[in-house]
Design an enzyme around this catalytic site. Sequence first.
Site, short mmCIF file in Angstrom:
data_model
loop_
_atom_site.label_atom_id
_atom_site.label_comp_id
_atom_site.label_asym_id
_atom_site.label_seq_id
_atom_site.Cartn_x
_atom_site.Cartn_y
_atom_site.Cartn_z
N ASP A 34 0.81 -1.22 0.00
CA ASP A 34 0.00 0.00 0.00
C ASP A 34 0.85 1.27 0.00
OD1 ASP A 34 -2.42 -1.27 -0.09
OD2 ASP A 34 -2.80 -1.17 2.06
N LYS A 57 -3.57 3.77 -2.60
CA LYS A 57 -4.85 4.45 -2.77
C LYS A 57 -4.77 5.84 -2.16
CE LYS A 57 -7.43 0.13 -2.42
NZ LYS A 57 -8.28 -0.72 -1.57
N MET A 171 -8.63 9.01 9.09
CA MET A 171 -9.20 9.54 7.84
C MET A 171 -10.21 10.65 8.08
SD MET A 171 -9.78 5.76 6.12
CE MET A 171 -10.65 5.20 7.60
#
Length: 259
Positions: A34, A57, A171
Amino acid sequence: MGKVYLVGAGPGDPDLITVKGAKIIGQSDVILYDRLVNEQLLEDYAPKQAELIYCGKRPDHHALKQEQINQLLWQYARQGKVVTRLKGGDPFIFGRGGEEALTLGKHQIPFEIVLGITSGSAAPAYAGIPLTHRQISSSVAFVSGVTRKGDTGEAYWEHLAKGAETLCIYMGVKNLPDICHYLIKYGRDATTPIAVIHYGTTQAQQTITGTLHTIATKAKHLKNPSMIIIGEVVRLREQIKWFEGLAYEASESPIAVIG
């Protein structure tokens, strides 16, 4: 038949990889990694012949869709390969490891979970913020700053405003003004201390502190990856912070420390 390992790479500092995680990387034929994985881990532990596949991502761009990642995992395993899915933090804490494990089970692929240190505990520790303290906080919640599709943000934060004494929000930077607004609206005091920790555990770490009333303005320039810590434990940072001095000694330029 091969095997898939869902491995937590930790929060950023490559030294925080587990011994087991490092061993698994070292025996891998294929590694799907990632964006937030420190690539030093690949340089230090991955076999030279291993196939490395970037799966990073960002909110506005995915190198591979999750469905494609899932498919690659079971396809490579059926070729008899040892496959490592290397994920930032811990695979089962906001890492979509549960989704990938379910897919592997559906396709009858052997798999193993290798835990990692999650940024929800590591970033505040490096910022000098204990998530619990015997006299201040006896409950902690790990929270997504992005609500599930179909959920109303207001109801989501109303529930959390009346919940754990310490909130660790992943997030959540983009929605920070709304988060603070709803928490105040539903019962948290506007003077509740809050910290935003950017790139925690790395030389680029920045820590900004404030209150639910002031933090949206003070931290408006910060982007993800950042952890948000809310609760009275944040007040202990001034007495406990330890990492900034070490990071300064290890770098030609000091990291930013605000608040």
